[in-house]
Design a protein around this motif. Structure first.
Motif, PDB file in Angstrom:
ATOM      1  N   ASN A   1       0.807  -1.227   0.000  1.00  0.00           N
ATOM      2  CA  ASN A   1       0.000   0.000   0.000  1.00  0.00           C
ATOM      3  C   ASN A   1       0.836   1.272   0.000  1.00  0.00           C
ATOM      4  O   ASN A   1       0.592   2.214   0.765  1.00  0.00           O
ATOM      5  N   LYS A   2       1.854   1.298  -0.845  1.00  0.00           N
ATOM      6  CA  LYS A   2       2.619   2.518  -1.062  1.00  0.00           C
ATOM      7  C   LYS A   2       1.668   3.617  -1.504  1.00  0.00           C
ATOM      8  O   LYS A   2       0.792   3.385  -2.346  1.00  0.00           O
ATOM      9  N   ARG A   3       1.798   4.807  -0.938  1.00  0.00           N
ATOM     10  CA  ARG A   3       0.837   5.873  -1.230  1.00  0.00           C
ATOM     11  C   ARG A   3       1.529   7.229  -1.259  1.00  0.00           C
ATOM     12  O   ARG A   3       2.648   7.377  -0.737  1.00  0.00           O
ATOM     13  N   PRO A   4       0.877   8.238  -1.845  1.00  0.00           N
ATOM     14  CA  PRO A   4       1.457   9.580  -1.823  1.00  0.00           C
ATOM     15  C   PRO A   4       1.609  10.082  -0.387  1.00  0.00           C
ATOM     16  O   PRO A   4       0.737   9.880   0.454  1.00  0.00           O
ATOM     17  N   ALA A   5       2.727  10.717  -0.105  1.00  0.00           N
ATOM     18  CA  ALA A   5       2.985  11.278   1.218  1.00  0.00           C
ATOM     19  C   ALA A   5       2.403  12.677   1.316  1.00  0.00           C
ATOM     20  O   ALA A   5       2.217  13.373   0.308  1.00  0.00           O
ATOM     21  N   HIS A   6       2.114  13.082   2.546  1.00  0.00           N
ATOM     22  CA  HIS A   6       1.572  14.410   2.815  1.00  0.00           C
ATOM     23  C   HIS A   6       2.328  15.047   3.962  1.00  0.00           C
ATOM     24  O   HIS A   6       2.897  14.349   4.817  1.00  0.00           O
ATOM     25  N   LYS A   7       2.329  16.362   4.002  1.00  0.00           N
ATOM     26  CA  LYS A   7       2.948  17.070   5.105  1.00  0.00           C
ATOM     27  C   LYS A   7       2.302  16.643   6.416  1.00  0.00           C
ATOM     28  O   LYS A   7       1.085  16.462   6.490  1.00  0.00           O
ATOM     29  N   SER A   8       3.107  16.451   7.452  1.00  0.00           N
ATOM     30  CA  SER A   8       2.696  16.025   8.796  1.00  0.00           C
ATOM     31  C   SER A   8       2.417  14.533   8.900  1.00  0.00           C
ATOM     32  O   SER A   8       2.032  14.054   9.967  1.00  0.00           O
ATOM     33  N   ASP A   9       2.595  13.774   7.816  1.00  0.00           N
ATOM     34  CA  ASP A   9       2.477  12.320   7.924  1.00  0.00           C
ATOM     35  C   ASP A   9       3.522  11.809   8.918  1.00  0.00           C
ATOM     36  O   ASP A   9       4.656  12.271   8.942  1.00  0.00           O
ATOM     37  N   ALA A  10       3.118  10.826   9.740  1.00  0.00           N
ATOM     38  CA  ALA A  10       4.031  10.205  10.695  1.00  0.00           C
ATOM     39  C   ALA A  10       4.656   8.960  10.077  1.00  0.00           C
ATOM     40  O   ALA A  10       4.016   8.250   9.306  1.00  0.00           O
ATOM     41  N   MET A  11       5.904   8.709  10.429  1.00  0.00           N
ATOM     42  CA  MET A  11       6.602   7.496  10.009  1.00  0.00           C
ATOM     43  C   MET A  11       7.139   6.798  11.247  1.00  0.00           C
ATOM     44  O   MET A  11       7.554   7.443  12.208  1.00  0.00           O
ATOM     45  N   THR A  12       7.123   5.476  11.240  1.00  0.00           N
ATOM     46  CA  THR A  12       7.674   4.679  12.328  1.00  0.00           C
ATOM     47  C   THR A  12       8.807   3.818  11.786  1.00  0.00           C
ATOM     48  O   THR A  12       8.933   3.651  10.569  1.00  0.00           O
ATOM     49  N   PRO A  13       9.655   3.253  12.670  1.00  0.00           N
ATOM     50  CA  PRO A  13      10.798   2.468  12.191  1.00  0.00           C
ATOM     51  C   PRO A  13      10.399   1.372  11.219  1.00  0.00           C
ATOM     52  O   PRO A  13       9.414   0.663  11.420  1.00  0.00           O
ATOM     53  N   GLY A  14      11.157   1.262  10.146  1.00  0.00           N
ATOM     54  CA  GLY A  14      10.854   0.315   9.083  1.00  0.00           C
ATOM     55  C   GLY A  14      10.182   0.971   7.903  1.00  0.00           C
ATOM     56  O   GLY A  14      10.223   0.451   6.782  1.00  0.00           O
ATOM     57  N   ASP A  15       9.539   2.122   8.131  1.00  0.00           N
ATOM     58  CA  ASP A  15       8.918   2.852   7.031  1.00  0.00           C
ATOM     59  C   ASP A  15       9.995   3.529   6.188  1.00  0.00           C
ATOM     60  O   ASP A  15      11.103   3.793   6.656  1.00  0.00           O
ATOM     61  N   GLY A  16       9.645   3.835   4.951  1.00  0.00           N
ATOM     62  CA  GLY A  16      10.557   4.536   4.074  1.00  0.00           C
ATOM     63  C   GLY A  16       9.802   5.472   3.167  1.00  0.00           C
ATOM     64  O   GLY A  16       8.569   5.593   3.245  1.00  0.00           O
ATOM     65  N   LEU A  17      10.535   6.150   2.307  1.00  0.00           N
ATOM     66  CA  LEU A  17       9.886   6.978   1.292  1.00  0.00           C
ATOM     67  C   LEU A  17      10.732   6.994   0.034  1.00  0.00           C
ATOM     68  O   LEU A  17      11.924   6.717   0.062  1.00  0.00           O
ATOM     69  N   SER A  18      10.072   7.317  -1.049  1.00  0.00           N
ATOM     70  CA  SER A  18      10.751   7.464  -2.329  1.00  0.00           C
ATOM     71  C   SER A  18      10.353   8.805  -2.925  1.00  0.00           C
ATOM     72  O   SER A  18       9.264   9.317  -2.658  1.00  0.00           O
ATOM     73  N   THR A  19      11.236   9.367  -3.724  1.00  0.00           N
ATOM     74  CA  THR A  19      10.984  10.668  -4.336  1.00  0.00           C
ATOM     75  C   THR A  19      11.157  10.573  -5.844  1.00  0.00           C
ATOM     76  O   THR A  19      11.931   9.763  -6.349  1.00  0.00           O
TER      77      THR A  19
END
Length: 220
Positions: free
Chosen positions: A51-69
């Motif tokens: 369920n990779k999804r678009p990120a938004h400002k103020s989104d929280a991330m926890t250990p193991g999460d990542g992001l791509s640009t």
């Protein structure tokens, strides 16, 4: 190894990323992060890779999460201890559970680590870098298996190759190039020009000490 001056334009083309080795226990584990700012295409990657999804400002991330640009994209992550990671374009970035470790699989990143938090580590497939209360950048090019680590402060920044058979301490304005797991050169670069021209440091105060920790998303 050889030591020489590195053309600034190569830095601006390659961008920024950070790396670190696992020799010292962490003082303040990284338990959460918040996306403070983003630009253009940024995707949030849950730890289960589903369920990779678009990120938004103020989104929280926890250990193991990542992001791509995507192209011409950027994201700022503020961690619970006040550390900041700025992730540049076409990057894949993750922070690891129960550690002060990051993983960069492609692209560029810049890290600002406040003093007294403990050793921080970021690794690419071919190299690693350890920092304490420092600012640095790292770039990993997946196609050429090339890592570039650059020091923005004099704070005990140590670079190693994948097998840790080669290590090098960096001073501000120095960077190491590692190709296919081997040190290829230690270079000087112009810090002033870097600050003036790099998109990775635009709007950041790299000398500020009182970096503000994030609120715990669970308490909101």
């Amino acid at each position: 190894m050889f030591y020489k001056s590195f053309p600034l334009f190569v830095i601006s083309l390659w961008g920024v990323i950070v790396l670190l080795p696992n020799k010292v226990s962490a003082i303040t584990p990284l338990t959460r992060a918040e996306i403070q700012n983003l630009r253009n295409i940024v995707q949030l990657i849950p730890k289960d890779r589903q369920n990779k999804r678009p990120a938004h400002k103020s989104d929280a991330m926890t250990p193991g999460d990542g992001l791509s640009t995507g192209r011409a994209s950027l994201a700022d992550l503020r961690f619970n201890d006040g550390s900041l990671a700025r992730v540049g374009e076409q990057a894949i970035f993750q922070f690891l559970p129960k550690t002060r470790s990051f993983r960069l699989s492609n692209g560029t990143a810049l890290l600002l680590i406040p003093p007294g938090r403990g050793q921080t580590r970021i690794q690419t497939p071919s190299a690693a870098a350890a920092i304490r209360g420092s600012a640095l950048f790292v770039r990993y090019d997946k196609q050429t298996d090339t890592t570039i680590v650059g020091a923005l402060t004099n704070s005990g920044i140590e670079v190693s190759n994948k097998e840790a058979s080669q290590t090098q301490m960096l001073q501000a304005g120095q960077m190491m190039v590692i190709v296919k797991g081997e040190f290829k050169g230690l270079y000087d670069f112009d810090l002033r020009n870097f600050y003036e021209t790099s998109d990775m440091v635009r709007g950041l105060d790299l000398t500020r000490q009182n970096l503000t920790p994030t609120a715990d998303p669970a308490n909101r």
